[in-house]
Enzyme design. Structure first.
Site, PDB file in Angstrom:
ATOM      1  CD1 TRP A   1      35.220  38.287  25.861  1.00  0.00           C
ATOM      2  CD2 TRP A   1      34.583  37.493  23.870  1.00  0.00           C
ATOM      3  NE1 TRP A   1      36.360  37.924  25.173  1.00  0.00           N
ATOM      4  CE2 TRP A   1      35.997  37.435  23.935  1.00  0.00           C
ATOM      5  CE3 TRP A   1      33.963  37.047  22.700  1.00  0.00           C
ATOM      6  CZ2 TRP A   1      36.792  36.946  22.903  1.00  0.00           C
ATOM      7  CZ3 TRP A   1      34.749  36.552  21.665  1.00  0.00           C
ATOM      8  CH2 TRP A   1      36.146  36.515  21.773  1.00  0.00           C
TER       9      TRP A   1
ATOM     10  CE  LYS B   1      33.768  39.677  35.415  1.00  0.00           C
ATOM     11  NZ  LYS B   1      33.321  40.517  34.300  1.00  0.00           N
ATOM     12  N   PRO B   2      29.070  38.482  34.383  1.00  0.00           N
ATOM     13  CG  PRO B   2      27.405  39.760  33.346  1.00  0.00           C
ATOM     14  CD  PRO B   2      27.956  39.398  34.696  1.00  0.00           C
TER      15      PRO B   2
ATOM     16  CB  SER C   1      33.183  44.269  30.951  1.00  0.00           C
ATOM     17  OG  SER C   1      33.542  43.997  32.280  1.00  0.00           O
TER      18      SER C   1
ATOM     19  N   GLY D   1      36.957  30.826  30.768  1.00  0.00           N
ATOM     20  CA  GLY D   1      37.735  31.922  30.196  1.00  0.00           C
ATOM     21  C   GLY D   1      39.131  31.453  29.855  1.00  0.00           C
ATOM     22  CB  SER D   2      42.185  33.345  29.186  1.00  0.00           C
ATOM     23  OG  SER D   2      42.322  34.066  30.388  1.00  0.00           O
TER      24      SER D   2
ATOM     25  CD  GLU E   1      34.722  23.242  31.477  1.00  0.00           C
ATOM     26  OE1 GLU E   1      35.436  22.923  30.512  1.00  0.00           O
ATOM     27  OE2 GLU E   1      34.272  22.409  32.286  1.00  0.00           O
TER      28      GLU E   1
ATOM     29  CB  CYS F   1      36.508  27.076  24.396  1.00  0.00           C
ATOM     30  SG  CYS F   1      34.919  26.256  24.569  1.00  0.00           S
TER      31      CYS F   1
ATOM     32  CD  GLU G   1      42.033  29.760  22.922  1.00  0.00           C
ATOM     33  OE1 GLU G   1      42.451  30.409  23.914  1.00  0.00           O
ATOM     34  OE2 GLU G   1      40.984  29.104  22.954  1.00  0.00           O
TER      35      GLU G   1
HETATM   36  P1  NAP Z   1      39.334  36.073  30.224  1.00  0.00           P
HETATM   37  O1  NAP Z   1      40.128  37.287  29.905  1.00  0.00           O
HETATM   38  O2  NAP Z   1      39.896  35.081  31.148  1.00  0.00           O
HETATM   39  O3  NAP Z   1      37.908  36.621  30.737  1.00  0.00           O
HETATM   40  C1  NAP Z   1      36.858  35.760  31.100  1.00  0.00           C
HETATM   41  C2  NAP Z   1      36.088  36.332  32.287  1.00  0.00           C
HETATM   42  O4  NAP Z   1      36.971  36.432  33.402  1.00  0.00           O
HETATM   43  C3  NAP Z   1      35.540  37.731  32.052  1.00  0.00           C
HETATM   44  O5  NAP Z   1      34.298  37.846  32.696  1.00  0.00           O
HETATM   45  C4  NAP Z   1      36.583  38.617  32.714  1.00  0.00           C
HETATM   46  O6  NAP Z   1      36.074  39.865  33.138  1.00  0.00           O
HETATM   47  C5  NAP Z   1      36.965  37.763  33.902  1.00  0.00           C
HETATM   48  N1  NAP Z   1      38.293  38.055  34.449  1.00  0.00           N
HETATM   49  C6  NAP Z   1      39.367  38.566  33.795  1.00  0.00           C
HETATM   50  N2  NAP Z   1      40.396  38.690  34.655  1.00  0.00           N
HETATM   51  C7  NAP Z   1      39.972  38.259  35.868  1.00  0.00           C
HETATM   52  C8  NAP Z   1      40.574  38.142  37.153  1.00  0.00           C
HETATM   53  N3  NAP Z   1      41.845  38.485  37.363  1.00  0.00           N
HETATM   54  N4  NAP Z   1      39.836  37.655  38.170  1.00  0.00           N
HETATM   55  C9  NAP Z   1      38.552  37.270  37.973  1.00  0.00           C
HETATM   56  N5  NAP Z   1      37.931  37.358  36.776  1.00  0.00           N
HETATM   57  C10 NAP Z   1      38.617  37.847  35.739  1.00  0.00           C
HETATM   58  O7  NAP Z   1      38.952  35.259  28.933  1.00  0.00           O
HETATM   59  P2  NAP Z   1      38.673  35.805  27.482  1.00  0.00           P
HETATM   60  O8  NAP Z   1      39.962  35.899  26.775  1.00  0.00           O
HETATM   61  O9  NAP Z   1      37.812  37.002  27.502  1.00  0.00           O
HETATM   62  O10 NAP Z   1      37.817  34.563  26.924  1.00  0.00           O
HETATM   63  C11 NAP Z   1      38.264  33.749  25.942  1.00  0.00           C
HETATM   64  C12 NAP Z   1      38.942  32.510  26.528  1.00  0.00           C
HETATM   65  O11 NAP Z   1      37.961  31.693  27.134  1.00  0.00           O
HETATM   66  C13 NAP Z   1      39.584  31.658  25.451  1.00  0.00           C
HETATM   67  O12 NAP Z   1      40.827  31.213  25.892  1.00  0.00           O
HETATM   68  C14 NAP Z   1      38.619  30.498  25.320  1.00  0.00           C
HETATM   69  O13 NAP Z   1      39.211  29.315  24.833  1.00  0.00           O
HETATM   70  C15 NAP Z   1      38.119  30.358  26.711  1.00  0.00           C
HETATM   71  N6  NAP Z   1      36.828  29.662  26.728  1.00  0.00           N
HETATM   72  C16 NAP Z   1      36.768  28.394  27.234  1.00  0.00           C
HETATM   73  C17 NAP Z   1      35.563  27.692  27.215  1.00  0.00           C
HETATM   74  C18 NAP Z   1      35.468  26.274  27.722  1.00  0.00           C
HETATM   75  O14 NAP Z   1      34.354  25.796  27.922  1.00  0.00           O
HETATM   76  N7  NAP Z   1      36.575  25.577  27.918  1.00  0.00           N
HETATM   77  C19 NAP Z   1      34.418  28.308  26.702  1.00  0.00           C
HETATM   78  C20 NAP Z   1      34.532  29.591  26.202  1.00  0.00           C
HETATM   79  C21 NAP Z   1      35.740  30.269  26.235  1.00  0.00           C
HETATM   80  P3  NAP Z   1      36.188  41.223  32.301  1.00  0.00           P
HETATM   81  O15 NAP Z   1      36.696  40.873  30.937  1.00  0.00           O
HETATM   82  O16 NAP Z   1      34.828  41.766  32.284  1.00  0.00           O
HETATM   83  O17 NAP Z   1      37.153  42.089  33.046  1.00  0.00           O
END
Ligand code: NAP
Length: 494
Positions: free
Chosen positions: A138, A162-163, A165, A213-214, A235, A269, A366
């Site tokens: 997000w 899938k963006p 939610s 994502g995470s 990433e 990130c 983080e």
């Molecule tokens: P996240 O919980 O991993 O969510 C990211 C995406 O993955 C969302 O679309 C989420 O969907 C989906 N997702 C969650 N669980 C999943 C599963 N079990 N299977 C498949 N998809 C799944 O990450 P976040 O905490 O929202 O995002 C922040 C993190 O992203 C931070 O750690 C940040 O450092 C990292 N990030 C990294 C970069 C980079 O370029 N290295 C850039 C930006 C962010 P829903 O939430 O819709 O369920």
């Protein structure tokens, strides 16, 4: 897209009011999206690359033309300040232009050195993977949904996205502009829904998986990609350090550090969450940095504000819990650390901590918010050692005179190092790879590899005149002697 489950409500974090709703799609919906994408890809792959590039250049223009609509939607979904939202518009336009111009060169068949000079003619060409799955977070809903799709589409793939939610409308507007630019409607499928359902299904169906994502989710998806033996790019998170050297320009250092820590409300990130400042300038730098932080204008409205809201009250709770944990263990607050209810439920004041003990949760983890801690170091060697003492390796920054900065940069274990900048200099260099060492990721975006990863290479070699095994009738020992001489000569000639 049809769905039988309750829709997902999207909230404006600045006001807490409902912004809109999207379907919570199912695994079956996701499978249908893949079928449609595969059909569209079969036609797209025959579309001349020149035409694909033209579409991306038209998209570039449309993004700039429609920037106000994009900025409004990004701000409404994320609560970020307008200047941080504009970074996304810039990134998407720059990426579209870069790959539209570069794709022709990257995708045309290339001559490679053959096994035997002159006698072996070798070519390498690239075919699209098929359907690329993208799962995005997000925090940069336009950049991380669309910019990673651009090279995939140019390479001849379809995309199923899938963006997150919390931020689906930004991605939907981005895809709408791509279609207006000429992209076939069915080629870019957006499936809204939960990560557990839609995200998992995408990982099960895609021919290539691009995840941002995470680190925790990245590990789960890596397991699926590994099981299916598909290529995968992740990433992930970071705990990014900044080093402030004694020869840093103090007139600009505080402003550089503020941007590095608090852009996008620290939900970035590549954001800086730890600062190691040399003792020779610790006092003067800290004084300026704290003052500059306190001067930040907070709010999610127009161009004048420096810092917006966080994505949700829950994200503020999470950051506050980490700040409180550090304070309870002996850390000191230099500024911030408070909610700003007069602005809204999702606002947190930019926070600087010091004396953070090693057992505090945020020492290594983080925060993903506007929270940074500072440590004074006696030498640059100590700063580098501490900067590298992390499971992550996404980004790092150095504030220093150029010679010192480049010297330190070469010792930092991170995918990107910015000198006299926090993150934008490397991220904006789209011709260079961006990604993480260690637990910060696998694979890279940007650069030539950021497009070629979405392709399968094919090596074609034609053996001419003489077989590789030598001319007919040549005894094996003679062949071995001939090859030995050839290798010895080749060492000097080839
Ligand atoms: P996240 O919980 O991993 O969510 C990211 C995406 O993955 C969302 O679309 C989420 O969907 C989906 N997702 C969650 N669980 C999943 C599963 N079990 N299977 C498949 N998809 C799944 O990450 P976040 O905490 O929202 O995002 C922040 C993190 O992203 C931070 O750690 C940040 O450092 C990292 N990030 C990294 C970069 C980079 O370029 N290295 C850039 C930006 C962010 P829903 O939430 O819709 O369920």
């Amino acid at each position: 897209m049809t769905s039988t489950v309750a829709p997902i409500i999207v909230t404006d974090p600045r006001t807490g009011e409902t912004y809109g709703e999207v379907p919570a799609s199912t695994a079956a919906d996701t499978q249908r999206a893949f079928t449609a994408a595969r059909n569209a890809q079969a036609a797209w792959v025959t579309t001349p690359l020149k035409e694909r590039s033209k579409i991306m250049l038209r998209f570039h223009d449309l993004v700039l033309e429609h920037q106000d609509e994009l900025l409004d939607v990004i701000q409404a979904e994320t609560g970020k300040n307008r200047a941080s939202a504009f970074d996304e518009v810039l990134d998407v336009a720059i990426t579209a232009r870069h790959y539209a111009r570069r794709a022709q060169r990257l995708l045309r068949p290339r001559r490679a050195k053959g096994a035997l000079p002159v006698l072996t003619r070798t070519l390498v060409d690239h075919s699209p993977k098929g359907v690329v799955g993208i799962i995005s977070p997000w925090n940069y809903p336009l950049t991380l949904s669309i910019s990673d799709a651009i090279p995939a589409l140019l390479a001849g793939n379809a995309v199923v996205l899938k963006p997150d939610s919390q931020t689906p409308f930004t991605a939907l507007l981005g895809v709408h502009l791509l279609v207006e630019a000429g992209l076939p409607l069915e080629l870019f499928q957006v499936v809204t829904g939960s990560g557990a359902v839609v995200g998992t299904e995408i990982a099960q169906q895609a021919d290539y998986l691009m995840f941002t994502g995470s680190t925790a989710t990245g590990r789960q998806l890596a397991a699926i990609a590994g099981e299916r033996l598909i290529d995968f790019s992740a990433e992930l998170g970071g705990k990014n350090p900044m080093i402030v050297a004694p020869d840093a320009d103090l007139n600009r250092a505080a402003a550089d550090a503020v941007r590095a820590c608090f852009s996008n409300t620290g939900q970035l990130c590549v954001s800086i969450e730890r600062i190691y400042v040399h003792e020779a300038i610790a006092e003067s730098f800290t004084e300026r940095f704290v003052a500059a932080t306190q001067a930040l204008r907070i709010g999610g409205g127009g161009w004048t504000e420096d810092v917006g809201s966080m994505i949700s009250p829950a994200q503020v709770d999470s950051a506050i819990a980490m700040i409180d944990d550090a304070l309870n263990r002996g850390a000191r607050l230099l500024t911030g650390g408070t909610r700003l209810p007069e602005l809204g439920e999702s606002y947190l004041s930019p926070t600087i901590l010091t004396d953070v003990p090693e057992d505090a949760q945020l020492y290594r983890e983080e925060v993903f918010g506007p929270v940074v801690y500072m440590e004074t170091v006696a030498s640059l060697e100590e700063a580098v050692r501490k900067a590298n003492d992390t499971e992550y390796g996404l980004n790092a920054a150095v504030l220093a005179a150029p010679y010192t900065g480049w010297n330190i940069a070469l010792h930092l274990h991170a995918g990107s190092v910015n000198i006299n900048e926090g993150f934008a200099a490397t991220f904006g260099s789209v011709d260079a790879p961006m990604g993480g060492w260690k637990a910060s990721g696998a694979g890279r975006r940007h650069a030539d590899g950021g497009l070629l990863k979405y392709t399968e290479s094919r090596t074609i070699s034609e053996q001419r005149l003489v077989p590789i095994a030598g001319p007919k009738g040549l005894a094996r020992d003679k062949y071995a002697a001939l090859m030995t001489t050839a290798l010895r000569l080749g060492k000097w000639v080839l």
